[in-house]
Motif scaffolding. Sequence first.
Motif, PDB file in Angstrom:
ATOM      1  N   HIS A   1      12.977   0.705  38.990  1.00 39.07           N
ATOM      2  CA  HIS A   1      14.018   1.077  38.583  1.00 39.07           C
ATOM      3  C   HIS A   1      14.180   1.968  37.484  1.00 39.07           C
TER       4      HIS A   1
ATOM      5  N   THR B   1      13.033   5.405  38.926  1.00 37.46           N
ATOM      6  CA  THR B   1      14.044   6.247  39.508  1.00 37.46           C
ATOM      7  C   THR B   1      15.109   6.678  38.389  1.00 37.46           C
ATOM      8  N   TYR B   2      15.329   5.984  37.448  1.00 38.21           N
ATOM      9  CA  TYR B   2      16.482   6.446  36.377  1.00 38.21           C
ATOM     10  C   TYR B   2      15.909   7.801  35.561  1.00 38.21           C
TER      11      TYR B   2
END
Length: 170
Positions: free
Chosen positions: A137, A140-141
Amino acid sequence: ENGGWRIVHTLSALEIQKLLAYRFDYIANTVLPNRYINGYEMDFAVITRAGYLIEVEIKRTLQDYYADKAKDKWTRLKCKQLYYCVPEALVEKVLPSLDERWGLMKVEVGGVYESSRSIAMVRKAKMIKGAKKLEDHEITYLTSKMVYRFWREVPYYKMKDVQFKQGDGI
């Protein structure tokens, strides 16, 4: 030398970021200019294929280097390695005050042509013990923010000729 005058070519932060992208192999790794994490900006970030974060702070002046060095942000980041990248002329001034964990790279500018510019390693950064891989995550961020930024900053004049027909959707 030119009639007793030395011609000095300075590069913008963007030009230095481009050289860093080549240095860190932008094809094998994900390279991200000007990323924010934990409330602080990284001038240049690398997400390695293994999922580790490397930070490079670009400092074009000695004043900028000392101002950045005074910040406490370094204790909170999730980086495997930390680097400063400075113009070749600043290396001798920066190196004695550089924390032993930090690596140092220098920008070499031999002339006005891109082929005469490069980033050279002065001192390799130590691996930070206990640094953890970025979680999916987090990757992805960081990467999605880069995509959003790209599309937000594409000049309108380059987009005005783009036309969509009905039914062109995905």
